[in-house]
Every structure is written in structure tokens, then in C-alpha cells.
Design a protein around this motif. Structure first.
Motif: not given
Length: 100
Positions: A57-72
Motif C-alpha cells: 500500500h505504501a508503494k501505491e500511495e507514495s509512487v503510483l497514485f501521485p503519478a496517476l493523479q498527474k494525468a488530472e
């Protein structure tokens, strides 16, 4: 083609889901040997906390999710919000199990 990162996260999810089946297999085993059940359950909870939450979960929350959110993208952000809520519910459930 699946990226190596997606493949890794998929494998982690598979491992976590397989581990959840161990919890199912413990059903009513406390009636046979309560101390063994408590030991097995404690180890399983430790796994869920350390691997599923602190590692996966930490990887998803700190790396994956922020990267995906950049797509807006609103739909992507909605899914991310739901996944974060799922992670929070997971943490709460683990905490309740430890207390009870």
C-alpha cells in the motif's frame, strides 16, 4: 503489454489475496487449539501489516497514485480516492482485529 511495475503490483495483489485464504482456512481452528490459532492469526496479521500495508500500500500511495493523479483525469482520481479509502478501511479492520 503489461509493464514490469504493473506486473509486480499484480503479483503482490495475488500474494495478498492468497494470504487472505489462509485466514479463511483458520475458521473454527480455535476450537481445536486456541493457542495455535492465536499464534497463526498473529503471524497472519503481522504479514498484512508489514507486507500488504507498509510495503504494498505504501508503494501505491507514495509512487503510483501521485503519478496517476498527474494525468488530472476525474475518473482516475475517483478510482484513486476509492483505493485510498479501501486502504484506510483495511488499516481500521486490522486494528479492530488486534484489539478484539
Amino acid at each position: 503489454m503489461i509493464s514490469k511495475i504493473s506486473e509486480l503490483l499484480y503479483k503482490e495483489h495475488t500474494l495478498i489475496l492468497e494470504s487472505a485464504q489462509i485466514a479463511v482456512s483458520l475458521d473454527k481452528s480455535w476450537q481445536i487449539n486456541e493457542s495455535e490459532y492465536a499464534k497463526d492469526l498473529g503471524e497472519l496479521l503481522d504479514f498484512f501489516v508489514s507486507y500488504a500495508d507498509h510495503y504494498h500500500h505504501a508503494k501505491e500511495e507514495s509512487v503510483l497514485f501521485p503519478a496517476l493523479q498527474k494525468a488530472e483525469q476525474p475518473a482516475v482520481n475517483q478510482i484513486i480516492n476509492e483505493l485510498i479509502e479501501h486502504h484506510e478501511n483495511f488499516r481500521e479492520l486490522l486494528g479492530k482485529i488486534r484489539v478484539d
